[in-house]
Design an enzyme around this catalytic site. Structure first.
Site, mmCIF file in Angstrom:
data_model
loop_
_atom_site.group_PDB
_atom_site.id
_atom_site.type_symbol
_atom_site.label_atom_id
_atom_site.label_comp_id
_atom_site.label_asym_id
_atom_site.label_seq_id
_atom_site.Cartn_x
_atom_site.Cartn_y
_atom_site.Cartn_z
ATOM 1 N N TYR A 163 0.837 -1.199 0.000
ATOM 2 C CA TYR A 163 0.000 0.000 0.000
ATOM 3 C C TYR A 163 0.875 1.253 0.000
ATOM 4 O O TYR A 163 0.641 2.192 -0.765
ATOM 5 C CB TYR A 163 -0.911 -0.010 1.231
ATOM 6 C CG TYR A 163 -1.817 1.192 1.347
ATOM 7 C CD1 TYR A 163 -3.009 1.255 0.628
ATOM 8 C CD2 TYR A 163 -1.490 2.265 2.176
ATOM 9 C CE1 TYR A 163 -3.851 2.354 0.736
ATOM 10 C CE2 TYR A 163 -2.325 3.365 2.290
ATOM 11 C CZ TYR A 163 -3.505 3.402 1.573
ATOM 12 O OH TYR A 163 -4.330 4.497 1.676
ATOM 13 N N LYS A 167 1.006 4.185 -2.967
ATOM 14 C CA LYS A 167 0.693 5.594 -2.734
ATOM 15 C C LYS A 167 1.889 6.493 -3.044
ATOM 16 O O LYS A 167 1.711 7.627 -3.527
ATOM 17 C CB LYS A 167 0.220 5.801 -1.296
ATOM 18 C CG LYS A 167 -1.145 5.185 -1.022
ATOM 19 C CD LYS A 167 -2.235 5.747 -1.949
ATOM 20 C CE LYS A 167 -3.608 5.237 -1.629
ATOM 21 N NZ LYS A 167 -4.673 5.822 -2.480
#
Length: 260
Positions: A163, A167
């Protein structure tokens, strides 16, 4: 200059991916409250999306839901065509759809890694590419990507490196697109939220109250986590003419967590 109207979005046409709940829903409501018509794009939560659409229409704007997978290029093209067929233009794009699979790197499956990148990074690229072509023809547009403070730091104690990487990629994609598309009068920026109270956060609070209290809240200099409402001002700023000289920026809204 009439500064009372710099946040006015009346007549603007917006897309919000992942707009059926949490942060996406709040961002859609914020845009609509300033006059924008909003298309809500979801992969599976169609009933929720229709509920949001009804709320937005009650606010006096046009809204409709589209079921599409942002990681599927054909779906993305169909979504863009549907919005253009209804409104003829797209002024604002909010790339909010995202997923997360917690897990230690040594145990993390390649399938979960690829799913994370497909939605969180490929999806932002594919939707921006498709909508960006319409904005290039218009010679105008604002794209707002939802990154994360997780693109700047390693969250702890939970482990979700995939994750974080996705990002961080969104942040650099934002800067690249802003540079390439400035000549077309398209601005591309990102919001990097910190810990925000959503349904996911509420689940963590139930199961791990110590993590929310001792790590998430105390990590911020404001000693708390945020609310979805506290992202509304930033989205309206980036979507409106108020940010006409702002592009390629990653605006962090985290209560000061990344200050230390």
């Amino acid at each position: 200059m009439d500064y009372s109207k710099i946040f006015d979005l009346k007549g603007k046409k917006a897309i919000v991916t992942g707009g059926s709940r949490g942060i996406g829903k709040a961002l859609a409501e914020a845009l609509a409250s300033h006059g924008a018509d909003v298309a809500i794009v979801v992969r599976s939560t169609v009933d929720r999306a229709e509920g949001v659409v009804a709320e937005l229409r009650d606010m006096g704007v046009d809204s409709f839901a589209i079921q599409a997978d942002v990681a599927d290029e054909a779906d993305v093209e169909r979504m863009t065509e549907a919005v253009l067929a209804r409104w003829g233009r797209i002024d604002i794009l909010v790339n909010n759809a995202g997923i997360i699979f917690p897990g230690s790197a040594e145990e993390f499956s390649l399938d979960h890694w690829r799913q994370t990148m497909a939605v969180n990074l490929d999806g932002v690229f594919l939707v921006s590419k498709s909508v960006g072509k319409a904005m290039i023809r218009q010679k105008d547009g604002s794209i707002i990507n939802i990154g994360s403070m997780s693109g700047r730091i390693v969250n702890w104690p939970f482990r979700h490196t995939a994750y974080n990487v996705s990002k961080a990629g969104v942040h650099m994609l934002t800067k690249g697109l802003a540079t390439e598309w400035a000549e077309h009068n398209i601005r591309v920026n990102a919001i990097a939220p910190g810990y925000i109270m959503t349904e996911l956060t509420e689940d963590v609070l139930k199961d791990h109250p110590d993590v929310v209290r001792d790590h998430w809240a105390k990590g911020a200099v404001q000693n708390r986590i945020g609310t979805v409402d506290e992202l509304a001002g930033v989205i309206v700023y980036l979507a409106s003419g108020a940010s006409s000289f702002t592009t390629g920026e990653i605006i962090t809204v985290d209560g000061g967590l990344t200050l230390r």
